[in-house]
Design an enzyme around this catalytic site. Structure first.
Site, short mmCIF file in Angstrom:
data_model
loop_
_atom_site.label_atom_id
_atom_site.label_comp_id
_atom_site.label_asym_id
_atom_site.label_seq_id
_atom_site.Cartn_x
_atom_site.Cartn_y
_atom_site.Cartn_z
N GLU A 1 6.89 -21.71 8.37
CA GLU A 1 7.40 -20.82 9.41
C GLU A 1 8.45 -21.50 10.27
O GLU A 1 9.22 -20.83 10.96
CB GLU A 1 6.26 -20.32 10.29
N GLU B 1 0.80 -1.22 0.00
CA GLU B 1 0.00 0.00 0.00
C GLU B 1 0.84 1.28 0.00
O GLU B 1 0.31 2.37 -0.20
CB GLU B 1 -0.94 -0.02 1.20
#
Length: 312
Positions: free
Chosen positions: A121, A90
Site C-alpha cells: 500500500e 458480485e
C-alpha cells in the site's frame, strides 16, 4: 536520522485512536464483548446517513458515465481493496453486467486477496501504474478506498485518474480536517475509533461494505437492471438462480411455474426479456430490440409497448 525515526506518526488519525469504550476489552466476557461490538457498530448507520448526499452524487454521476461506455473501478489496499474486489465480483451474477464494467483493483493483485500484502500500500508509483495498465480514461470512474485516508497506492491511482479526466471519488473514514484530498466527490464515512485500536477491518470495513453495497446497487438500478425490487437481469447460471428467475416470473405475472419455465426458455433464459415478451406478445428478438431502445429499462419498454397497442 534512520528511516524509522523519520516515519511520520499516524496516531492523530481517527482510525488509529484509542476507543475509551473498549479500554478494558481484554477483560470482557464473551457476552459483554458482543454487546460492546453491537453498540459500536451503530455508528456505521449514522455514518451512512451523514454521507447520504455524497453517496447519491456518486450513484448519479457513475451511472451517467457508465451509460456513455465508462467503467467503474474500486482501488484500495488491504481490507479496503478486498472489499472493492468483493463488490465488483458480485455484480455480474447479480445484475448480469459485463465482468469489466465494475472492477476491483487491489494492491498486490489477486495473491493479496488471501495473503496479507499490506506493505504494497506504500507504493504510490504502483497506484499510478495501474491506471495505465487498465487503460482508465475520461469516461471511467475511480473510487479510491482508504480507511485512514493516507494510503499512497490509492493517492497514486487517484492522481493518475484525474490526469486522464476520470471521475474520482475519495472514500475515507477520517474527517476532512485530518486528511484533505482533491477529488470530484469527497465521501467520508466517519465511524470513530475501532473497538480494537487501529483495526480498520471492523467498523471502517463494515461501513465501507455498506457504502459499496449502496453505490453498486444504486448504479445498477439507474442502469435499468432492476424492476421494482426484483433483480430482473439476474444471470441464470445455477439451480438457485434458475429458481429465483422462475419465482420472479411467477410472482410478477401470476403465471404458474411450468408456464414460467417455458417462457424463460423461449426468452433465452433472460428474465427481463421474458417479462416483456409476456406483457407484449413480442418474440425474443423484438422484445430485446424494444429493451435496447429504452436502454434496458423494463418500465419504459413496457410503457412503449402499451402505447403502441402491443401489450396483452
Amino acid at each position: 536520522m534512520t528511516e524509522l525515526e523519520s516515519l511520520p506518526s499516524r496516531g492523530h488519525l481517527l482510525t488509529e485512536q484509542i476507543n475509551p469504550a473498549s479500554i478494558n476489552l481484554d477483560q470482557l466476557s464473551p457476552l459483554a464483548l458482543v454487546d460492546l461490538f453491537n453498540r459500536e457498530d451503530q455508528a456505521t448507520l449514522t455514518a451512512i446517513a451523514n454521507a447520504r448526499d455524497a453517496l447519491a452524487q456518486t450513484i448519479a454521476e457513475t451511472a451517467a458515465r457508465l451509460r456513455q461506455g465508462g467503467r467503474l473501478f474500486y482501488v484500495g489496499a488491504g481490507t479496503s481493496g478486498r472489499l472493492g474486489v468483493l463488490d465488483a465480483a458480485e455484480c455480474p451474477p447479480t445484475f448480469c453486467s459485463p465482468p469489466d464494467l465494475v472492477q476491483g483493483i487491489l494492491a498486490g493483485g489477486e495473491s493479496a486477496l488471501v495473503r496479507s500484502s499490506e506493505g504494497l500500500e506504500d507504493c504510490y508509483a504502483d497506484g499510478v501504474a495501474v491506471v495505465g495498465d487498465r487503460h482508465i480514461n475520461g469516461k471511467d470512474v475511480v473510487i479510491g478506498i482508504t480507511a485512514g485516508g493516507t494510503t499512497p497506492y490509492v493517492h497514486g491511482a487517484l492522481d493518475a485518474a484525474q490526469a486522464v479526466g476520470a471521475l474520482t471519488v475519495f472514500m475515507a473514514c477520517v474527517p476532512l480536517s485530518q486528511v484533505q484530498r482533491q477529488a470530484d466527490i469527497d465521501l467520508r464515512l466517519v465511524v470513530g475509533p475501532e473497538v480494537l485500536a487501529g483495526s480498520t477491518r471492523l467498523k471502517a470495513g463494515t461501513v465501507t461494505k455498506m457504502a459499496l453495497n449502496i453505490i453498486s446497487t444504486g448504479v445498477m438500478v439507474q442502469l435499468g437492471k432492476v424492476y421494482g425490487n426484483r433483480m430482473v437481469d439476474v444471470a441464470v447460471t445455477n439451480r438457485k438462480l434458475l429458481d429465483r428467475a422462475l419465482r420472479i416470473l411467477s410472482d410478477v405475472t401470476g403465471i404458474e411455474r411450468p408456464e414460467a419455465a417455458a417462457l424463460l426458455e423461449r426468452s433465452g433464459h433472460n428474465v427481463k426479456r421474458a417479462l416483456l415478451m409476456y406483457w407484449s406478445g413480442l418474440d425474443a428478438i423484438a422484445a430485446q430490440e424494444l429493451l435496447d431502445q429504452h436502454q434496458g429499462h423494463l418500465h419504459a419498454a413496457k410503457a412503449a409497448a402499451t402505447k403502441a397497442g402491443v401489450t396483452s
